[in-house]
Enzyme design. Structure first.
Site, PDB file in Angstrom:
ATOM      1  N   HIS A  89       0.838  -1.207   0.000  1.00 40.08           N
ATOM      2  CA  HIS A  89       0.000   0.000   0.000  1.00 40.08           C
ATOM      3  C   HIS A  89       0.875   1.261   0.000  1.00 40.08           C
ATOM      4  CE1 HIS A  89      -3.679   2.254   1.599  1.00 40.08           C
ATOM      5  NE2 HIS A  89      -2.692   3.107   1.874  1.00 40.08           N
ATOM      6  N   GLU A  90       1.856   1.300   0.883  1.00 43.05           N
ATOM      7  CA  GLU A  90       2.720   2.492   0.957  1.00 43.05           C
ATOM      8  C   GLU A  90       3.535   2.655  -0.327  1.00 43.05           C
ATOM      9  OE1 GLU A  90       2.123   4.674   3.066  1.00 43.05           O
ATOM     10  OE2 GLU A  90       0.871   3.397   4.312  1.00 43.05           O
ATOM     11  N   HIS A  93       1.481   4.250  -2.979  1.00 40.53           N
ATOM     12  CA  HIS A  93       1.515   5.713  -2.840  1.00 40.53           C
ATOM     13  C   HIS A  93       2.774   6.262  -3.523  1.00 40.53           C
ATOM     14  CE1 HIS A  93      -1.958   6.363  -0.408  1.00 40.53           C
ATOM     15  NE2 HIS A  93      -1.502   5.822   0.693  1.00 40.53           N
ATOM     16  N   HIS A  99      -5.549   7.363  -2.441  1.00 39.07           N
ATOM     17  CA  HIS A  99      -6.480   6.330  -1.980  1.00 39.07           C
ATOM     18  C   HIS A  99      -7.645   6.195  -2.962  1.00 39.07           C
ATOM     19  CE1 HIS A  99      -4.632   7.204   2.118  1.00 39.07           C
ATOM     20  NE2 HIS A  99      -4.310   5.963   1.799  1.00 39.07           N
ATOM     21  N   TYR A 148      -9.983   2.888   2.013  1.00 35.21           N
ATOM     22  CA  TYR A 148     -10.193   2.872   3.461  1.00 35.21           C
ATOM     23  C   TYR A 148     -11.160   1.746   3.817  1.00 35.21           C
ATOM     24  CZ  TYR A 148      -8.609   7.793   4.189  1.00 35.21           C
ATOM     25  OH  TYR A 148      -7.920   8.955   4.285  1.00 35.21           O
TER      26      TYR A 148
END
Lengths: 648, 45
Positions: A89-90, A93, A99, A148
């Protein structure tokens, strides 16, 4: 994020800072492997590139969005961030993704319950318009690992995100693996055409059988069928759920003659790494003496028709189930994988060998497989806080471990699977060092999707830190299980000692475990590994002492070359070359790194240059002014003479 | 089921913490919970 300036090169330089936890370092490397398998993005240790990602242990898990071109771009993997999905996930980014719920069109798909958001946290639900952020033509993805969860930033007990399609309410916020859409977006953003380490996959649903061929010189053939007399009655990909589909390859040993062989060969593949993992499902309803052999047929200029090399013989008595097999290969040149079925003796008049869901990739194979039959029943019927244990498995370094699974969760965690790793020792075991030093145990619940790139398996890793002490005790947690564990009796009556478990009570929710292909044919498959990660306790060599890839330190060539001031001699294009040491505000330069430069010197030089230019300009201006003055003075004098003469 | 001599160790501290919970507990107030903006972006914001 829109803008080519935010893209990284397809191979991203990284530097793992010393402060990272060892388990985190190991999981980061696993995350990189997933990127390599599923995308064209690769990672390499930083070797002096201008821009690179510095991974460090900050106070949380965070990253910037896209390549900020700041040189050292920081990405934090702090405490409790050492999960593969968190790391992926990071890095998404860092690769340029916001997101999922900040897409410009998100209000079409989810409703943000503003009154349920903690005060001051509303800004976390901003969207970016389509001039800042592009969805790359991919539909809104409730299953994105960039979404999220429904309870993010809530002030009470009610969800802050309500999906417009209620069925997705508990889907959002998954932290298992890349979704198909995550991968599609990544492929579009970086113009990927294939995964770096992926080689081939086949579920035999198409008649072209993925370019596989019947091998030369055999007496029988593998046939594409949807059912076989003697078993199996269905394929493994679909388990017979879809009418008109569900094919697998079958070699009928019932009708073959003794001594007959059938060769099924994959298409040609081109290895880069020199090691591969072949994974497939095998249903054996042949005779007990019949065998399946795995070969590679390797090609080079001297062997244009290829040379067969035996890798493994898969024997064992027939079983009425599709069994998962892994075979490690070591092909270094163009090759095919060859499945050879052989009828070795008289056997039953029906049955044979069947293959399905073949995957070939340049990855390491998982070491151990633990299959839990009737897993839905096990989840539903096992009382809470009650573990089941895998068989003990012994790693190549001689340590034995097992997985403890709480199918109904540990106490206080209903609706969860809880998973723990335990060390194991038997009376009389010798040769191990205790406490067990730096072994990373990974427990993966396999998503049994036929295609390896589309799997969203769930995994957690724990690492044996030899210095870790148990809570409220001065005993080493990973010490000899004969000291810190309890004696248990195995199903065969043998006894062994099981150490305490390390893991998580929230491994996976029942809801997610019942989704996708975690349970197939009623069974769940756990893939377990124990890898030595002691090499990660050291410091990643910084570029000044780490030769760039493709250059190797060669003592013969470099023996007469002395690089000063901690410089390192490397061979580049056959010639010795010094790579000089560099600091934050200083550097060495010159063919032997004999000169030192610094930002201070640079500033002084710049100042001196500027002053010199200023002085030169002043002089030129003065000279020009003086010259012009003289010229006009002379002309004025000459004009007076003329006037006088004219007047006369 | 035998009980271990030493208690099990929960690597998550016994809680199911997502990225955003971890960062909130750490007192970080990042954009969208886990995004760091550089100076130019901060000024734009």
């Amino acid at each position: 994020i829109i803008g080519d300036q935010y893209r990284w090169p397809k191979t991203i330089p990284y530097y793992m800072e010393d402060d990272l936890e060892i388990n985190a370092k190991g999981v980061i490397l696993k995350a990189f492997e997933q990127y390599r398998l599923k995308t064209c993005i690769d990672f390499k240790p930083w070797s002096g590139e201008e821009n690179y990602i510095s991974i460090f242990k900050g106070s949380g898990c965070f990253s910037s969005v896209g390549n900020r071109k700041v040189g050292k771009q920081r990405l934090s993997i702090g405490k409790n961030c050492d999960r593969i999905a968190t790391i992926e996930h990071e890095f998404l980014h860092a690769l340029g993704f916001w997101h999922e719920q900040s897409r410009a069109d998100r209000d079409d798909y989810v409703e943000i319950m503003w009154d349920r958001i903690s005060e001051g946290k509303e800004h976390n639900f901003n969207t970016y318009d389509d001039t800042t952020s592009s969805s790359l033509g991919v539909p809104y993805d409730y299953g994105s690992m960039m979404h999220y969860s429904k309870n993010a930033f809530r002030n009470g007990t009610e969800p802050t995100i309500v999906t417009k399609i209620p069925a997705f309410s508990d889907v959002i916020g998954q932290r298992m693996e890349f979704s198909d859409s995550d991968l599609l977006k990544l492929h579009r953003l970086y113009n990927c055409t294939k995964g770096s380490t992926f080689l081939d996959s086949c579920d035999f649903e198409r008649e072209n059988i993925c370019g596989m061929i019947q091998g030369p010189g055999d007496k029988a053939d593998w046939i594409r069928v949807s059912t076989a007399a003697g078993g199996p009655s269905t394929d493994y990909s679909n388990m017979g759920k879809c009418t008109g589909s569900g094919y697998f390859m079958h070699f009928n040993t019932g009708t073959a003659n003794t001594g007959d062989t059938a060769l099924l060969e994959s298409r040609l593949v081109y290895p880069k790494r020199g090691y591969q993992c072949l994974q497939f499902f095998y249903y054996n309803s042949a005779g007990p003496s019949d065998t399946l052999k795995i070969y590679v047929r390797e090609y080079d200029s001297a062997n244009l028709s290829g040379t067969l090399r035996l890798i493994k013989t898969i024997d064992g008595s027939p079983q009425e189930l599709w069994q998962l097999h892994h075979v490690s290969l070591d092909a270094k040149k163009k090759f095919r994988v060859v499945f050879q079925g052989a009828k070795e003796g008289s056997g039953p008049s029906t049955g044979g060998m069947s293959l399905d869901d073949i995957n070939l990739s340049e990855t390491t194979c998982p070491e151990f497989v633990w299959r839990v039959k009737n897993f839905s029943d096990v989840m539903d019927k096992t009382p809470a806080d009650t573990p089941i244990f895998s068989p003990p498995f012994t790693s190549k370094e001689g340590y034995t471990f097992q997985m403890g699974l709480y199918p109904s969760g540990k106490a206080d965690y209903p609706g969860e699977l809880s998973a723990y790793a335990h060390l194991v020792a038997r009376e009389g075991d010798t040769g191990q060092t205790w406490p067990c030093p730096w072994k990373q145990i990974t427990m993966m619940l396999m998503d049994q999707h036929p295609h390896i790139q589309k799997r969203m398996s769930n995994q957690r890793s724990v690492t044996t830190d030899p210095n870790m002490t148990a809570t409220d005790s001065n005993q080493f947690f990973w010490d000899d299980p004969r000291k810190v564990g309890v004696e248990v009796t195995d199903t065969d009556g043998s006894k062994y000692f099981r150490g305490p478990g390390a893991g998580t009570p929230v491994y996976l929710t029942h809801l997610r475990a019942k989704s996708r292909d975690f349970i197939k044919g009623g069974d769940a498959i756990f893939l377990l590994t124990m890898e030595d990660v002691s090499h990660l306790t050291g410091v990643q060599p910084p570029p000044s002492v780490s030769p760039a890839p493709g250059t190797t330190a060669a003592p013969g060539v470099c023996s007469n070359v002395e690089c000063l001031n901690n410089g390192v001699c490397v061979v580049d294009g056959g010639m010795p070359e010094c790579r000089c040491d560099v600091g934050d505000d200083w550097w060495y330069y010159g063919n032997r790194c004999q000169n030192k430069g610094s930002i201070k010197d640079k500033t002084t030089l710049a100042l001196a240059s500027s002053l010199s230019v200023l002085a030169a300009m002043l002089i030129i201006t003065l000279v020009t002014v003086i010259c012009l003055k003289k010229k006009y003075k002379k002309r004025a004098n000459d004009d007076g003479v003329i006037m006088r003469n004219t007047g006369a | 089921s035998p009980r271990a001599k030493l208690p099990d160790y929960d690597v998550d501290g016994g809680r199911d913490l997502d990225i955003f919970d971890i960062n909130e507990e750490a007192g970080l107030n990042l954009v969208e919970g886990d995004i760091v903006l550089d100076e130019t972006q901060t000024r734009n914001s």
